[in-house]
Write a protein that holds these residues in place. Structure first.
Motif, PDB file in Angstrom:
ATOM      1  N   LYS A  48       5.029   4.418  -6.606  1.00 20.48           N
ATOM      2  CA  LYS A  48       5.800   3.311  -7.203  1.00 20.48           C
ATOM      3  C   LYS A  48       5.502   2.134  -7.683  1.00 20.48           C
ATOM      4  O   LYS A  48       6.279   1.347  -8.226  1.00 20.48           O
ATOM      5  CB  LYS A  48       6.841   2.839  -5.818  1.00 20.48           C
ATOM      6  CG  LYS A  48       7.862   3.952  -5.345  1.00 20.48           C
ATOM      7  CD  LYS A  48       8.600   3.734  -3.977  1.00 20.48           C
ATOM      8  CE  LYS A  48       9.200   4.785  -3.713  1.00 20.48           C
ATOM      9  NZ  LYS A  48       9.569   4.707  -2.006  1.00 20.48           N
ATOM     10  N   ARG A  49       4.121   1.896  -7.704  1.00 18.89           N
ATOM     11  CA  ARG A  49       3.479   1.100  -8.384  1.00 18.89           C
ATOM     12  C   ARG A  49       2.613   1.775  -9.406  1.00 18.89           C
ATOM     13  O   ARG A  49       1.476   1.095  -9.707  1.00 18.89           O
ATOM     14  CB  ARG A  49       2.643   0.080  -7.706  1.00 18.89           C
ATOM     15  CG  ARG A  49       3.714  -0.859  -6.784  1.00 18.89           C
ATOM     16  CD  ARG A  49       2.886  -2.026  -5.890  1.00 18.89           C
ATOM     17  NE  ARG A  49       3.776  -2.838  -5.306  1.00 18.89           N
ATOM     18  CZ  ARG A  49       4.030  -4.074  -5.761  1.00 18.89           C
ATOM     19  NH1 ARG A  49       3.642  -4.447  -6.774  1.00 18.89           N
ATOM     20  NH2 ARG A  49       4.945  -4.647  -5.099  1.00 18.89           N
ATOM     21  N   GLY A  50       2.885   2.991  -9.792  1.00 21.44           N
ATOM     22  CA  GLY A  50       2.155   3.494 -10.824  1.00 21.44           C
ATOM     23  C   GLY A  50       1.195   4.367 -10.276  1.00 21.44           C
ATOM     24  O   GLY A  50       1.067   4.467  -8.990  1.00 21.44           O
ATOM     25  N   ALA A  51       0.702   5.367 -11.105  1.00 18.30           N
ATOM     26  CA  ALA A  51      -0.284   6.519 -10.544  1.00 18.30           C
ATOM     27  C   ALA A  51      -1.627   5.999 -10.187  1.00 18.30           C
ATOM     28  O   ALA A  51      -1.923   5.064 -10.602  1.00 18.30           O
ATOM     29  CB  ALA A  51      -0.193   7.503 -11.745  1.00 18.30           C
ATOM     30  N   GLY A  52      -2.290   6.955  -9.632  1.00 13.86           N
ATOM     31  CA  GLY A  52      -3.839   6.482  -9.693  1.00 13.86           C
ATOM     32  C   GLY A  52      -4.176   6.282  -8.008  1.00 13.86           C
ATOM     33  O   GLY A  52      -5.287   6.304  -7.854  1.00 13.86           O
ATOM     34  N   PHE A  53      -3.270   6.277  -7.193  1.00  8.70           N
ATOM     35  CA  PHE A  53      -3.620   6.252  -5.745  1.00  8.70           C
ATOM     36  C   PHE A  53      -4.237   7.690  -5.351  1.00  8.70           C
ATOM     37  O   PHE A  53      -3.744   8.452  -5.719  1.00  8.70           O
ATOM     38  CB  PHE A  53      -2.551   5.868  -4.869  1.00  8.70           C
ATOM     39  CG  PHE A  53      -3.234   5.287  -3.599  1.00  8.70           C
ATOM     40  CD1 PHE A  53      -3.569   3.876  -3.521  1.00  8.70           C
ATOM     41  CD2 PHE A  53      -3.309   5.643  -2.452  1.00  8.70           C
ATOM     42  CE1 PHE A  53      -4.154   3.434  -2.263  1.00  8.70           C
ATOM     43  CE2 PHE A  53      -3.858   5.589  -1.313  1.00  8.70           C
ATOM     44  CZ  PHE A  53      -4.340   4.347  -1.073  1.00  8.70           C
ATOM     45  N   PRO A  54      -5.290   7.635  -4.677  1.00  7.44           N
ATOM     46  CA  PRO A  54      -6.136   8.709  -4.448  1.00  7.44           C
ATOM     47  C   PRO A  54      -5.394   9.573  -3.077  1.00  7.44           C
ATOM     48  O   PRO A  54      -4.634   9.085  -2.371  1.00  7.44           O
ATOM     49  CB  PRO A  54      -7.507   8.546  -3.829  1.00  7.44           C
ATOM     50  CG  PRO A  54      -7.307   7.233  -3.434  1.00  7.44           C
ATOM     51  CD  PRO A  54      -6.235   6.526  -4.171  1.00  7.44           C
ATOM     52  N   PRO A  55      -5.522  10.973  -3.325  1.00  6.27           N
ATOM     53  CA  PRO A  55      -4.836  11.801  -2.212  1.00  6.27           C
ATOM     54  C   PRO A  55      -5.430  11.660  -1.012  1.00  6.27           C
ATOM     55  O   PRO A  55      -6.619  11.328  -1.146  1.00  6.27           O
ATOM     56  CB  PRO A  55      -4.784  13.472  -2.778  1.00  6.27           C
ATOM     57  CG  PRO A  55      -5.979  13.244  -3.783  1.00  6.27           C
ATOM     58  CD  PRO A  55      -6.050  11.574  -4.446  1.00  6.27           C
ATOM     59  N   VAL A 110       0.846  -1.012  -0.011  1.00  9.88           N
ATOM     60  CA  VAL A 110      -0.192  -0.033   0.059  1.00  9.88           C
ATOM     61  C   VAL A 110       0.901   1.289  -0.019  1.00  9.88           C
ATOM     62  O   VAL A 110       0.678   2.237  -0.688  1.00  9.88           O
ATOM     63  CB  VAL A 110      -1.076   0.055   1.172  1.00  9.88           C
ATOM     64  CG1 VAL A 110      -1.643   1.390   1.429  1.00  9.88           C
ATOM     65  CG2 VAL A 110      -2.010  -1.103   0.950  1.00  9.88           C
ATOM     66  N   HIS A 111       2.018   1.231   0.728  1.00  7.29           N
ATOM     67  CA  HIS A 111       2.683   2.548   0.844  1.00  7.29           C
ATOM     68  C   HIS A 111       3.366   2.772  -0.460  1.00  7.29           C
ATOM     69  O   HIS A 111       3.560   3.797  -0.997  1.00  7.29           O
ATOM     70  CB  HIS A 111       3.665   2.477   1.901  1.00  7.29           C
ATOM     71  CG  HIS A 111       3.405   2.654   3.254  1.00  7.29           C
ATOM     72  ND1 HIS A 111       3.176   3.932   3.635  1.00  7.29           N
ATOM     73  CD2 HIS A 111       2.909   1.667   4.330  1.00  7.29           C
ATOM     74  CE1 HIS A 111       2.431   3.967   4.887  1.00  7.29           C
ATOM     75  NE2 HIS A 111       2.504   2.805   5.408  1.00  7.29           N
ATOM     76  N   GLN A 112       3.760   1.558  -1.432  1.00  2.19           N
ATOM     77  CA  GLN A 112       4.369   1.757  -2.518  1.00  2.19           C
ATOM     78  C   GLN A 112       3.466   2.334  -3.679  1.00  2.19           C
ATOM     79  O   GLN A 112       3.555   3.155  -4.373  1.00  2.19           O
ATOM     80  CB  GLN A 112       4.741   0.314  -3.141  1.00  2.19           C
ATOM     81  CG  GLN A 112       6.076   0.005  -2.413  1.00  2.19           C
ATOM     82  CD  GLN A 112       6.452  -1.357  -2.889  1.00  2.19           C
ATOM     83  OE1 GLN A 112       5.566  -2.251  -3.331  1.00  2.19           O
ATOM     84  NE2 GLN A 112       7.669  -1.747  -2.507  1.00  2.19           N
ATOM     85  N   HIS A 113       2.133   2.127  -3.618  1.00  2.00           N
ATOM     86  CA  HIS A 113       0.817   2.768  -4.121  1.00  2.00           C
ATOM     87  C   HIS A 113       0.897   4.314  -3.969  1.00  2.00           C
ATOM     88  O   HIS A 113       0.687   4.924  -4.542  1.00  2.00           O
ATOM     89  CB  HIS A 113      -0.460   1.872  -4.111  1.00  2.00           C
ATOM     90  CG  HIS A 113      -0.563   0.743  -4.727  1.00  2.00           C
ATOM     91  ND1 HIS A 113      -0.695   0.830  -6.257  1.00  2.00           N
ATOM     92  CD2 HIS A 113      -0.428  -0.668  -4.488  1.00  2.00           C
ATOM     93  CE1 HIS A 113      -0.635  -0.403  -6.752  1.00  2.00           C
ATOM     94  NE2 HIS A 113      -0.456  -1.362  -5.815  1.00  2.00           N
ATOM     95  N   ILE A 114       0.724   4.422  -2.647  1.00  2.00           N
ATOM     96  CA  ILE A 114       0.759   5.730  -2.120  1.00  2.00           C
ATOM     97  C   ILE A 114       1.592   6.734  -2.671  1.00  2.00           C
ATOM     98  O   ILE A 114       1.740   7.811  -3.187  1.00  2.00           O
ATOM     99  CB  ILE A 114       0.692   5.784  -0.523  1.00  2.00           C
ATOM    100  CG1 ILE A 114      -0.621   5.214   0.081  1.00  2.00           C
ATOM    101  CG2 ILE A 114       0.910   7.186  -0.270  1.00  2.00           C
ATOM    102  CD1 ILE A 114      -0.426   5.048   1.424  1.00  2.00           C
TER     103      ILE A 114
END
Lengths: 223, 75
Positions: free
Chosen positions: A104-111, A97-101
């Motif tokens: 580091k695993r691509g864009a798109g995680f919400p702010p 989850v931290h990588q998504h935030i």
């Protein structure tokens, strides 16, 4: 449109008084539950709208218009999640989850929509759901690192829901679910064997002790 | 089985029975829009309580709010 659940803490109104509530419902607040909790008076909403803060603003305006002497002074926001909550609800590791935030695993995680304690970001549940669905649809769901606490917790709750509390029926239900779960997960043979063994152990334990005596395994996450 | 009046809406009634199973008290009032109130097991002035509407706009949501409130009570 998305549905949001939240409570507005109101000062200057007594929600233990039926007459107060009758006046509020007459004023149009017929989609609200009025509660007293920890000494606070809270109006609970489930409302749809384009985004959380639009819905929130409208609800605050409705409450204050219905009670000229009252003011909204706080918020009960069960829809806000921590990063750990995101991990737990989506069956991911915290690290994933931290990588998504951090992209580091691509864009798109919400702010985040709120920071608590100065440095603890919180996300809106519906924002996280939208992200999670989009990720699944784009075929990247396999980046979910299936891990034992997340999978086991899900299977545990599913099995419990599907077979009630009867002793002896848990292990067969669990075995069926394990097979279905395994078929969906992108696990290698070692991971498959390891998860399978741990889940069967859990099912046996439950059948021996009764499901009420066993903690859902998700509670042991990250321990 | 309690002898209280049942709520007209099945979803709300189910949520009320869920609350009762967890030790909550359902106080039926029939006072205008207030069908009744639920009180958490800590039956003192500092305990949690919530109103239950007679004819809520969306009974499914009303039932959901009852369940969530009961689940979130830490008294």
């Amino acid at each position: 449109m998305t549905e949001f659940s939240f409570g507005l803490v109101v000062s200057g109104a007594d929600f233990s008084d039926d007459e107060v509530i009758n006046r509020l419902v007459d004023a149009g607040l017929d989609d609200v539950s009025f509660a007293v909790r920890d000494g606070g008076h809270v109006a609970y909403f489930d409302r749809e709208g384009p985004d959380f803060f639009s819905v929130l603003r409208e609800a605050v305006a409705d409450v204050e218009a219905a009670m000229p002497d009252a003011r909204v002074c706080g918020l009960d926001a069960p829809d806000f999640m921590t990063a750990s909550g995101v991990a737990e609800s989506s069956g991911r590791t915290r690290q994933n989850v931290h990588q998504h935030i951090h992209g580091k695993r691509g864009a798109g995680f919400p702010p985040p929509v709120l920071w608590a304690d100065g440095d603890r970001p919180l996300w809106l549940r519906s924002d996280v759901s939208v992200w999670s669905r989009a990720l699944a649809e784009s075929g990247q769901a396999s980046d979910t690192e299936l891990h034992w606490p997340g999978v086991a917790s899900g299977v545990f709750h599913l099995a419990r829901a599907s077979c009630g509390f009867d002793a002896g029926r848990f292990a067969p239900a669990m075995t069926f679910l394990i097979d279905r779960y395994m078929a969906l997960g992108h696990l290698d043979e070692d991971g498959r064997r390891d998860l399978s063994r741990q889940l069967r152990d859990l099912a046996d334990k439950v059948d021996r002790a009764g499901v009420g005596q066993i903690q859902p395994p998700g509670l042991y996450a990250n321990s | 089985m309690s002898t209280r009046d049942r709520h007209d809406d099945p979803a709300v009634e189910e949520a009320l029975q869920y609350a009762e199973e967890l030790g909550w008290r359902v106080d039926v009032r029939h006072n205008g829009h207030v069908w009744g109130r639920i009180f958490c097991p800590l039956a003192s002035r500092s305990g949690c309580q919530m109103s239950v509407g007679s004819t809520p706009k969306n009974a499914g949501n009303e039932a959901k709010r009852i369940r969530r409130f009961v689940d979130n009570c830490t008294c």
